[in-house]
Write a protein that holds these residues in place. Structure first.
Motif: not given
Length: 229
Positions: A55-81
């Motif tokens: 019953a929650k499948e549509a919501w679940l697929r929407g949530q998964l579409a919004d999940v961002s992948g990992p960010v490898m820290v290094g030159p060119g990446a953006r990092l919050p401080v």
């Protein structure tokens, strides 16, 4: 814990978790790695859980579409401080330099992540020590030690002998969130529980704690996206 697979494109692996404390079915998507967990009270049949999931499948697929992948820290990446995004660049000198949304990191590119991690831990210790000292003085109680870790299960803790522990990744988030966590843990020096008296103490130290607590619940896992190894 079992697992079921939700058919479709793509297939979704769902971890099934039984809980004696749960009062209702709940579905959770990790913002860190996209893991899906369906929690069922002990008395609820698995078939009812599967029906709930479908019953929650549509919501679940929407949530998964919004999940961002990992960010490898290094030159060119953006990092919050302290909540402000910074671009990572190589730069001269012997220490990390912060200027108008840019972090200049000296040395070979392959050492940038380790250098930034060390710089962030030092900054986190400075900020958390200052906040803990301030709130402890306001409370009228001292603490014995302050340690930093990289924990995913909690942002801070307080031991019975007055030891404070914090996640150094708090330095990536907004300053008011770091301040709230410090006030929360210092309040445990007076109340080693989460009673009404404890929350009154947090409010007396920090003020209205609800907004930063909500931010951590909704966005805290995003601070673990940044990989330094």
């Amino acid at each position: 814990m079992g697992q079921i697979t939700l058919a479709g494109n793509p297939l979704i692996a769902v971890q099934l978790r039984r809980s004696a404390r749960a009062r209702r079915l709940s579905l959770r998507v990790s913002r860190l790695d996209g893991r899906v967990t369906l929690t069922l009270p002990n008395a609820v049949p698995e078939a009812e859980g599967v029906a709930f999931l479908r019953a929650k499948e549509a919501w679940l697929r929407g949530q998964l579409a919004d999940v961002s992948g990992p960010v490898m820290v290094g030159p060119g990446a953006r990092l919050p401080v302290e909540g402000v995004p910074h671009e990572i660049r190589t730069g001269p000198g012997r220490t990390v330099r912060q200027e108008a949304g840019v972090l200049f990191v000296p040395g070979p590119e392959e050492q940038a992540a380790a250098r930034l991690k060390g710089w962030l831990r030092t900054r986190a210790r400075d900020r958390l020590s200052e906040a803990s000292d301030r709130y402890a003085a306001r409370l009228g109680r001292g603490y014995n030690r302050l340690t930093l870790r990289d924990t995913r299960s909690r942002w801070g803790s307080c031991t019975h002998d007055g030891g404070l522990m914090y996640s150094w990744r708090l330095i990536l988030g907004h300053p008011q969130v770091l301040d709230y966590v410090a006030a929360h843990e210092v309040a445990h020096l007076a109340h080693m529980n989460h009673s009404a008296a404890f929350w009154q103490q947090v409010e007396a130290l920090y003020g209205d704690w609800r907004a930063p607590r909500k931010w951590l619940k909704e966005h805290g896992t995003e601070l673990h996206r940044y990989r330094f190894d």
